[in-house]
Design a protein around this motif. Structure first.
Motif, PDB file in Angstrom:
ATOM      1  N   LEU A   1       0.840  -1.212   0.000  1.00 27.77           N
ATOM      2  CA  LEU A   1       0.000   0.000   0.000  1.00 27.77           C
ATOM      3  C   LEU A   1       0.869   1.254   0.000  1.00 27.77           C
ATOM      4  CD1 LEU A   1      -2.789  -0.999   2.580  1.00 27.77           C
ATOM      5  CD2 LEU A   1      -2.890  -1.079   0.075  1.00 27.77           C
ATOM      6  N   ARG A   2       1.960   1.191   0.770  1.00 24.28           N
ATOM      7  CA  ARG A   2       2.854   2.362   0.824  1.00 24.28           C
ATOM      8  C   ARG A   2       3.625   2.506  -0.477  1.00 24.28           C
ATOM      9  NH1 ARG A   2       4.574  -0.104   5.831  1.00 24.28           N
ATOM     10  NH2 ARG A   2       3.257   0.670   7.526  1.00 24.28           N
ATOM     11  N   GLU A   3       4.224   1.393  -0.923  1.00 23.60           N
ATOM     12  CA  GLU A   3       5.105   1.469  -2.101  1.00 23.60           C
ATOM     13  C   GLU A   3       4.325   1.829  -3.360  1.00 23.60           C
ATOM     14  OE1 GLU A   3       8.454  -1.616  -0.364  1.00 23.60           O
ATOM     15  OE2 GLU A   3       7.265  -2.230  -2.108  1.00 23.60           O
ATOM     16  N   ALA A   4       3.106   1.306  -3.497  1.00 21.92           N
ATOM     17  CA  ALA A   4       2.315   1.586  -4.702  1.00 21.92           C
ATOM     18  C   ALA A   4       1.503   2.871  -4.545  1.00 21.92           C
ATOM     19  CB  ALA A   4       1.391   0.405  -4.992  1.00 21.92           C
ATOM     20  N   GLU A   5       1.678   3.545  -3.399  1.00 17.48           N
ATOM     21  CA  GLU A   5       0.990   4.812  -3.132  1.00 17.48           C
ATOM     22  C   GLU A   5      -0.528   4.686  -3.311  1.00 17.48           C
ATOM     23  OE1 GLU A   5       3.151   7.697  -5.481  1.00 17.48           O
ATOM     24  OE2 GLU A   5       4.679   7.828  -3.923  1.00 17.48           O
ATOM     25  N   ILE A   6      -1.023   3.608  -2.752  1.00 14.30           N
ATOM     26  CA  ILE A   6      -2.479   3.382  -2.766  1.00 14.30           C
ATOM     27  C   ILE A   6      -3.114   4.351  -1.766  1.00 14.30           C
ATOM     28  CG2 ILE A   6      -4.298   1.711  -2.194  1.00 14.30           C
ATOM     29  CD1 ILE A   6      -2.677   0.986  -4.740  1.00 14.30           C
ATOM     30  N   THR A   7      -4.196   5.004  -2.190  1.00 16.34           N
ATOM     31  CA  THR A   7      -4.842   5.952  -1.274  1.00 16.34           C
ATOM     32  C   THR A   7      -5.985   5.324  -0.488  1.00 16.34           C
ATOM     33  OG1 THR A   7      -6.195   6.722  -3.126  1.00 16.34           O
ATOM     34  CG2 THR A   7      -4.260   8.037  -2.561  1.00 16.34           C
ATOM     35  N   ALA A   8      -6.591   4.289  -1.029  1.00 18.16           N
ATOM     36  CA  ALA A   8      -7.708   3.653  -0.323  1.00 18.16           C
ATOM     37  C   ALA A   8      -7.894   2.234  -0.844  1.00 18.16           C
ATOM     38  CB  ALA A   8      -8.993   4.454  -0.528  1.00 18.16           C
ATOM     39  N   VAL A   9      -8.492   1.415  -0.003  1.00 18.48           N
ATOM     40  CA  VAL A   9      -8.676  -0.002  -0.345  1.00 18.48           C
ATOM     41  C   VAL A   9     -10.154  -0.347  -0.268  1.00 18.48           C
ATOM     42  CG1 VAL A   9      -8.159  -2.387   0.375  1.00 18.48           C
ATOM     43  CG2 VAL A   9      -6.399  -0.598   0.580  1.00 18.48           C
ATOM     44  N   VAL A  10     -10.644  -1.009  -1.312  1.00 16.90           N
ATOM     45  CA  VAL A  10     -11.982  -1.599  -1.237  1.00 16.90           C
ATOM     46  C   VAL A  10     -11.804  -3.109  -1.198  1.00 16.90           C
ATOM     47  CG1 VAL A  10     -14.250  -1.867  -2.300  1.00 16.90           C
ATOM     48  CG2 VAL A  10     -13.034   0.319  -2.492  1.00 16.90           C
TER      49      VAL A  10
ATOM     50  N   MET B   1      -2.205  -0.544   9.698  1.00 21.13           N
ATOM     51  CA  MET B   1      -0.744  -0.331   9.773  1.00 21.13           C
ATOM     52  C   MET B   1      -0.302   0.798   8.844  1.00 21.13           C
ATOM     53  SD  MET B   1       1.174  -4.003   9.969  1.00 21.13           S
ATOM     54  CE  MET B   1       0.039  -5.182   9.338  1.00 21.13           C
ATOM     55  N   ALA B   2      -0.840   0.810   7.631  1.00 24.82           N
ATOM     56  CA  ALA B   2      -0.405   1.792   6.627  1.00 24.82           C
ATOM     57  C   ALA B   2      -1.267   3.057   6.654  1.00 24.82           C
ATOM     58  CB  ALA B   2      -0.447   1.163   5.235  1.00 24.82           C
ATOM     59  N   ARG B   3      -2.239   3.068   7.548  1.00 24.48           N
ATOM     60  CA  ARG B   3      -3.150   4.216   7.697  1.00 24.48           C
ATOM     61  C   ARG B   3      -3.862   4.573   6.394  1.00 24.48           C
ATOM     62  NH1 ARG B   3       0.796   7.959  11.301  1.00 24.48           N
ATOM     63  NH2 ARG B   3       1.079   6.487  13.003  1.00 24.48           N
ATOM     64  N   ARG B   4      -4.397   3.546   5.788  1.00 24.19           N
ATOM     65  CA  ARG B   4      -5.181   3.768   4.570  1.00 24.19           C
ATOM     66  C   ARG B   4      -6.650   3.493   4.879  1.00 24.19           C
ATOM     67  NH1 ARG B   4      -0.500   4.902   3.610  1.00 24.19           N
ATOM     68  NH2 ARG B   4       0.443   4.764   1.544  1.00 24.19           N
ATOM     69  N   PRO B   5      -7.560   4.322   4.344  1.00 18.35           N
ATOM     70  CA  PRO B   5      -8.982   4.028   4.538  1.00 18.35           C
ATOM     71  C   PRO B   5      -9.364   2.730   3.809  1.00 18.35           C
ATOM     72  CG  PRO B   5      -8.693   5.935   3.092  1.00 18.35           C
ATOM     73  CD  PRO B   5      -7.319   5.529   3.542  1.00 18.35           C
ATOM     74  N   ARG B   6     -10.278   2.002   4.411  1.00 23.14           N
ATOM     75  CA  ARG B   6     -10.697   0.703   3.858  1.00 23.14           C
ATOM     76  C   ARG B   6     -12.216   0.598   3.919  1.00 23.14           C
ATOM     77  NH1 ARG B   6     -12.400  -3.803   6.600  1.00 23.14           N
ATOM     78  NH2 ARG B   6     -11.948  -2.627   8.480  1.00 23.14           N
TER      79      ARG B   6
ATOM     80  N   CYS C   1     -15.481   5.681  -2.902  1.00 27.00           N
ATOM     81  CA  CYS C   1     -14.170   5.865  -3.546  1.00 27.00           C
ATOM     82  C   CYS C   1     -13.964   7.318  -3.985  1.00 27.00           C
ATOM     83  CB  CYS C   1     -14.032   4.958  -4.769  1.00 27.00           C
ATOM     84  SG  CYS C   1     -13.857   3.224  -4.352  1.00 27.00           S
ATOM     85  N   LEU C   2     -15.071   7.983  -4.322  1.00 27.06           N
ATOM     86  CA  LEU C   2     -14.979   9.357  -4.825  1.00 27.06           C
ATOM     87  C   LEU C   2     -15.167  10.386  -3.711  1.00 27.06           C
ATOM     88  CD1 LEU C   2     -17.087   8.813  -8.057  1.00 27.06           C
ATOM     89  CD2 LEU C   2     -14.602   8.681  -7.781  1.00 27.06           C
ATOM     90  N   SER C   3     -15.391   9.909  -2.497  1.00 23.71           N
ATOM     91  CA  SER C   3     -15.655  10.812  -1.370  1.00 23.71           C
ATOM     92  C   SER C   3     -14.355  11.187  -0.666  1.00 23.71           C
ATOM     93  CB  SER C   3     -16.601  10.131  -0.375  1.00 23.71           C
ATOM     94  OG  SER C   3     -15.869   9.160   0.367  1.00 23.71           O
ATOM     95  N   PRO C   4     -14.401  12.212   0.193  1.00 23.01           N
ATOM     96  CA  PRO C   4     -13.194  12.582   0.937  1.00 23.01           C
ATOM     97  C   PRO C   4     -12.652  11.421   1.779  1.00 23.01           C
ATOM     98  CG  PRO C   4     -14.876  14.281   1.140  1.00 23.01           C
ATOM     99  CD  PRO C   4     -15.526  13.134   0.437  1.00 23.01           C
TER     100      PRO C   4
END
Ligand code: NAP
Length: 263
Positions: A66-75, A95-100, A247-250
């Motif tokens: 998630l960090r290396e690929a610069e993913i902003t959010a996970v579904v 761990m990576a502090r990404r919204p899911r 996905c399109l929301s803040p």
């Protein structure tokens, strides 16, 4: 280095909804979508956008990705019966502090005339069958999940799966290779042609596989239905459109820290 924020959504795939969400996201100019597949199926359905195949190496591996690929959010749009990956995704995103977001389609609910027995596991389904009078059984639980039924020795099984199962697991079973969607008339014809007395399936939900339940209802056949596994706490939606809105929301546009940063 200044990171330019953008939406890079990782869709954990394997379900019909994951493919549909990837298509909807891929239509947009302002979103990049990557679908991740476990690689269980040799010929997966075509995927819109980028695809990666294979495991990440547990929650730590996924967090690193998630960090290396610069993913902003996970579904997490894995199939409703996927047991491990939703929990891995929850831990990795923490761990990576990404919204899911968990996207899991609604389960089937009984209708008038349905003769369902709900069990908690495939092993429970096998135990119930062994005690039942039904000796000709239609099994649609997936080709890798046949082992619990090996103990039901005095029963003939018709197995339907996308790819061929290991013939050693249920020798003597007949295999129908097919990929949904299925329609009610054909399902009734299949049940009749093979003299099926009971249907065993998982409560996957969705329309593509529901026809066998309608067919069983019309023919008055009993169904052994395996209940879904629990999901990790966190936001959950039932429909692709809701996942698209998220996905399109803040909520899904958290800024990605520079690659290599921890946290
Ligand atoms: P699982 O038991 O939860 O996953 C086992 C391991 O497979 C995970 O730890 C992960 O490996 C890897 N994995 C699972 N889903 C992945 C994904 N979308 N992308 C990358 N790696 C993934 O899963 P499963 O029940 O074997 O299902 C595997 C896949 O088949 C899922 O994608 C699911 O959507 C699909 N599927 C499952 C069912 C079902 O009934 N279980 C039915 C239809 C489709 P690492 O720990 O190495 O990351």
């Amino acid at each position: 280095m200044t990171y330019q924020p953008g939406r890079r959504i990782l869709v954990l795939g394997g379900s019909t909804e994951a493919f549909a969400l990837a298509r909807r996201l891929d239509e947009r100019q302002d979103v990049a979508v990557i679908t991740s597949l476990a690689g269980r199926t040799a010929t997966p359905a075509p995927v819109a956008g980028d695809v990666r195949i294979g495991g990440f190496g547990g929650p730590e591996g996924l967090a690193r990705y998630l960090r290396e690929a610069e993913i902003t959010a996970v579904v997490d749009a894995t199939h409703p019966f996927t047991r491990t990956m939703p929990w891995n995704a929850a831990r990795a995103c923490a761990m990576a502090r990404r919204p899911r977001l968990r996207l899991r389609r609604p389960g089937w609910v009984p209708e008038a005339g349905d003769r369902w027995s709900v069990v908690a596991s495939l092993a429970g389904a096998a135990r119930l069958l062994a005690k039942s009078p039904y000796r000709r059984v239609f099994l649609t639980t997936g080709r890798t999940e046949l082992a619990p039924f090996a103990s039901v020795t005095d029963t003939w099984f018709l197995i339907r799966s996308i790819e061929a199962p290991d013939p050693a697991v249920l020798p003597g079973a007949e295999v129908l290779l097919a990929r949904g969607p299925f329609d009610v008339e054909n399902e009734m014809a299949t049940l009749r042609a093979h003299g099926i007395e009971a249907v065993v399936t998982k409560n996957s939900g969705g329309s593509a596989a529901a026809a066998k339940l309608v067919a069983a209802n019309r023919l008055g056949l009993p169904v052994v239905l395996v209940a879904r596994p629990p999901v990790p706490p966190g936001p959950l939606v039932r429909r692709v459109e809701e996942a698209l809105s998220w996905c399109l929301s803040p909520a899904a546009s958290a800024q990605v820290p520079p690659a290599g940063a921890t946290g």
